[in-house]
Design a protein around this motif. Structure first.
Motif, mmCIF file in Angstrom:
data_model
loop_
_atom_site.group_PDB
_atom_site.id
_atom_site.type_symbol
_atom_site.label_atom_id
_atom_site.label_comp_id
_atom_site.label_asym_id
_atom_site.label_seq_id
_atom_site.Cartn_x
_atom_site.Cartn_y
_atom_site.Cartn_z
ATOM 1 N N ALA A 37 59.841 20.309 26.061
ATOM 2 C CA ALA A 37 59.185 19.702 27.223
ATOM 3 C C ALA A 37 58.563 20.781 28.101
ATOM 4 O O ALA A 37 57.423 20.622 28.598
ATOM 5 N N TRP A 38 59.278 21.899 28.305
ATOM 6 C CA TRP A 38 58.735 22.999 29.113
ATOM 7 C C TRP A 38 57.539 23.665 28.416
ATOM 8 O O TRP A 38 56.606 24.142 29.075
ATOM 9 N N LEU A 39 57.579 23.721 27.084
ATOM 10 C CA LEU A 39 56.449 24.271 26.335
ATOM 11 C C LEU A 39 55.201 23.414 26.544
ATOM 12 O O LEU A 39 54.096 23.934 26.768
ATOM 13 N N ILE A 40 55.374 22.090 26.507
ATOM 14 C CA ILE A 40 54.260 21.177 26.786
ATOM 15 C C ILE A 40 53.773 21.374 28.223
ATOM 16 O O ILE A 40 52.564 21.340 28.504
ATOM 17 N N ALA A 41 54.738 21.581 29.134
ATOM 18 C CA ALA A 41 54.372 21.802 30.541
ATOM 19 C C ALA A 41 53.481 23.034 30.677
ATOM 20 O O ALA A 41 52.474 23.022 31.406
ATOM 21 N N TRP A 42 53.832 24.124 29.973
ATOM 22 C CA TRP A 42 53.036 25.342 30.074
ATOM 23 C C TRP A 42 51.679 25.173 29.406
ATOM 24 O O TRP A 42 50.651 25.648 29.908
ATOM 25 N N ALA A 43 51.647 24.490 28.265
ATOM 26 C CA ALA A 43 50.364 24.255 27.591
ATOM 27 C C ALA A 43 49.432 23.432 28.475
ATOM 28 O O ALA A 43 48.222 23.730 28.580
ATOM 29 N N SER A 44 49.996 22.417 29.133
ATOM 30 C CA SER A 44 49.175 21.589 30.025
ATOM 31 C C SER A 44 48.756 22.374 31.266
ATOM 32 O O SER A 44 47.665 22.154 31.813
ATOM 33 N N TYR A 45 49.624 23.304 31.697
ATOM 34 C CA TYR A 45 49.248 24.135 32.852
ATOM 35 C C TYR A 45 48.070 25.039 32.505
ATOM 36 O O TYR A 45 47.136 25.186 33.308
ATOM 37 N N ILE A 46 48.102 25.638 31.318
ATOM 38 C CA ILE A 46 46.975 26.491 30.901
ATOM 39 C C ILE A 46 45.691 25.666 30.807
ATOM 40 O O ILE A 46 44.615 26.096 31.231
ATOM 41 N N ALA A 47 45.829 24.442 30.256
ATOM 42 C CA ALA A 47 44.660 23.557 30.165
ATOM 43 C C ALA A 47 44.127 23.234 31.561
ATOM 44 O O ALA A 47 42.902 23.220 31.791
ATOM 45 N N SER A 48 45.047 22.983 32.503
ATOM 46 C CA SER A 48 44.654 22.710 33.887
ATOM 47 C C SER A 48 43.974 23.932 34.503
ATOM 48 O O SER A 48 42.959 23.817 35.205
ATOM 49 N N PHE A 49 44.550 25.098 34.249
ATOM 50 C CA PHE A 49 44.016 26.357 34.773
ATOM 51 C C PHE A 49 42.588 26.575 34.271
ATOM 52 O O PHE A 49 41.661 26.859 35.048
ATOM 53 N N ILE A 50 42.398 26.416 32.963
ATOM 54 C CA ILE A 50 41.088 26.691 32.363
ATOM 55 C C ILE A 50 40.044 25.676 32.835
ATOM 56 O O ILE A 50 38.924 26.042 33.203
ATOM 57 N N THR A 51 40.409 24.389 32.834
ATOM 58 C CA THR A 51 39.431 23.366 33.250
ATOM 59 C C THR A 51 39.084 23.504 34.719
ATOM 60 O O THR A 51 37.943 23.250 35.119
ATOM 61 N N ALA A 52 40.063 23.893 35.550
ATOM 62 C CA ALA A 52 39.770 24.094 36.972
ATOM 63 C C ALA A 52 38.798 25.245 37.173
ATOM 64 O O ALA A 52 37.835 25.143 37.965
#
Length: 590
Positions: A37-52
């Motif tokens: 779950a934390w791995l998914i959290a980090w992957a989604s954070y990177i996706a959020s970071f890049i799209t932002a």
């Protein structure tokens, strides 16, 4: 361009490194769900970071990229919270699941309704703030033990809520998002570092605890095997030795009686050992079945105490066995599993006898509340130390003083397992050299029936049922001969057959048969089918089932097929006589 900012490059590199760290943690620790779950959290954070960052860099695509970053942020907050819930073995509240779905749908739909940033961003922000803030609280309060890295991670999560709030305000007001992204990313990297440290530290402690538990279990099993060898060889030595002595021709009748008694006692000791091992294996496998029926607890306790009072230990120690009853005969019928209650009390009473050298042992029950009944065994024995009480339910455990009294260390482990199978609890109060009180509390379900079946309380030599006719259904010649010898001395008329079909015909033709002793394994039809057919032609005829299979499910199946009672092989003469007496005379006395 924003991508040329050194801080963005550094933070993106660190974020990717953290994702890789969680991936390594996941695959090297047995793939735990919390880390996933934390791995998914980090992957989604990177996706959020890049799209932002892309949304800031390419303003013409902002309408698409910023909502995508918001969606990734929601996924990040939800999976972070979910991972903490899983890690602390808690079930996430359904409200979180529903809110997550609704806010994701909100972000998608609102883009087609209005371009207003406040309306589109503010509602999902509430979920983000609540999820991150509650995650911080869970990290801090999730374990009773103090761990600085866990506390720091929790505090940083709460501070991150402020950075997310700042980022949202920047987006709504049209200010630069870069500062908010840099601050938030830095905090999140620190949060993840401390989370990994927390996980590794607590996992290490769990590993050490499990290693100690495994070593303790191995030690106890080694001790058990050594003791088991003694427990098996001692009675076997007696059986083989006295059997050899019985072949001598110059023995007196008194010597023969002593040798036979020793062989019988040793055989019963081996049988008890086998029963304990079977019970423990079923408890540990979680396959203990409960079969509820009407039970006269007064009769059950009286029968148990009367049998134990005749044991060699009780006679030699001159112990005083006392029965305490809270209800009168006839009002004592409850709904429970008779076999399990008897096993529990038998274990407790035999333990009390084993460890009490003089004085009184009390077996009884009371009604502490309208929904519970408490059974107890009190003794004036050697007691149990405080250290031993902490391990007393561990299989194979024996206190220093205990091995001298014999036993395998399985009794209380079995009692605890059986009690829990009845939805009950067990309590032990003890003081060294003063005595012990063991009590079990189970649900009190009163039976609608009110009856009390009298047991035979005399000696086997005084047993007389002259005038009664018994049908014995047994296909094994040795067992049939043994049963014939048992009944021969009672004065009853005995007829026997090895066929289930023939037993049904005999019951149909001969109305003078008073009782059937039915073996469950027969060559033509089994005993269950035979009992069902007998019940159809003679519904009031007493039937006692007998079998070498003594499991509770077989007892229950025999009762369902029509048996009034059940006795397990090897059959003891006293148990056989008592079972016959209860069916022939016990109900007549009510």
């Amino acid at each position: 361009m924003t991508w040329s900012e050194p801080s963005v490059i550094v933070l993106l590199s660190l974020s990717i490194s953290m994702t890789i760290a969680f991936m390594i943690l996941y695959y090297t620790n047995g793939r735990p769900k919390a880390v996933f779950a934390w791995l998914i959290a980090w992957a989604s954070y990177i996706a959020s970071f890049i799209t932002a960052i892309l949304g800031i860099t390419f303003a013409e695509y902002e309408f698409f990229l910023i909502p995508a970053a918001q969606l990734c942020g929601l996924i990040n907050s939800y999976t972070l919270l979910l991972g903490i819930y899983i890690y602390y073995k808690k079930r996430i509240n359904r409200l979180w699941n529903l809110s997550f779905i609704l806010y994701c749908v909100w972000i998608i739909i609102i883009q087609f309704v209005t371009p207003e940033k406040l309306i589109g961003s503010l509602p999902p922000s509430f979920f983000l703030f609540a999820a991150y803030f509650y995650s911080g609280i869970l990290l801090i309060k999730g374990r009773p033990s103090f761990k600085p890295e866990r506390i720091i991670a929790g505090i940083l999560l709460m501070l991150w809520v402020v950075s997310r709030l700042y980022l949202t305000l920047c987006w709504i007001t049209g200010s630069s998002l870069l500062t908010g992204i840099v601050i938030g990313s830095t905090l999140y990297i620190l949060i993840s570092l401390f989370t990994i440290l927390t996980y590794l530290q607590e996992t290490r402690e769990q590993f050490i605890a499990e290693k100690y538990k495994a070593e303790e279990s191995d030690r106890l099993k080694s001790s058990f095997l050594a003791n088991m060898s003694h427990e098996i060889r001692t009675p076997l030595n007696a059986i083989i030795g006295f059997a050899q002595l019985l072949s001598k021709t110059d023995l007196s009748n008194e010597e023969k009686d002593i040798f036979v008694k020793n062989i019988k006692n040793s055989g019963e000791r081996l049988l008890g050992l086998l029963d304990d091992l079977l019970d423990l294996s079923k408890i540990e496998a979680g396959v203990v079945k409960v079969y509820t029926g009407d039970v006269s607890i007064n009769r059950l306790i009286e029968d148990l105490v009367s049998v134990v009072s005749l044991s060699q230990r009780v006679v030699e120690k001159k112990l005083n066995l006392v029965v305490e009853k809270a209800m009168h005969d006839g009002d004592d019928i409850i709904r429970t599993d008779e076999t399990r209650i008897f096993q529990i009390l038998s274990n407790l009473l035999n333990n009390a006898v084993k460890f009490t050298e003089h004085g009184t042992i009390i077996t009884g029950y009371d009604i502490p509340g309208p929904d519970y009944i408490r059974f107890y065994v009190k003794d004036t024995g050697i007691g149990i130390s405080e250290d031993a009480l902490k391990k007393i339910y561990t299989p194979f455990f024996q206190e220093g003083k205990i091995p001298a009294a014999g036993g395998t260390g399985l009794g209380l482990a079995i009692v605890k397992g059986l009690t829990e199978s009845l939805d009950g609890t067990i309590t032990i109060k003890s003081k060294v050299d003063c005595g012990t009180e063991v009590s079990i509390t189970i649900p009190y379900i009163r039976s609608e029936e009110s009856k009390h079946i009298k047991s035979f309380t005399g000696s086997p030599e005084s047993y007389n049922i002259t005038g009664k006719k018994i049908l014995l259904v047994e296909d094994e010649p040795v067992n049939r001969r043994l049963m014939e010898k048992f009944i021969e001395s009672t004065g009853a008329e005995l007829i026997s057959t090895e066929s289930g079909n023939e037993s049904v015909e005999l019951c149909l033709k001969d109305s003078s048969i008073d009782l059937v002793l039915m073996d469950l394994t027969l060559p033509d039809i089994d005993g269950y089918t035979a009992m069902e057919r007998i019940r159809k032609v003679r519904p009031d005829l007493s039937i006692v089932a007998q079998s070498a299979t003594a499991m509770s499910e077989h007892r229950e199946r025999a009762r369902d097929a029509g048996a009034d009672d059940f006795i397990a092989k090897p059959i003891k003469r006293e148990e056989l006589y008592n079972a016959i007496w209860k069916q022939l005379f016990g109900r007549e006395e009510n």
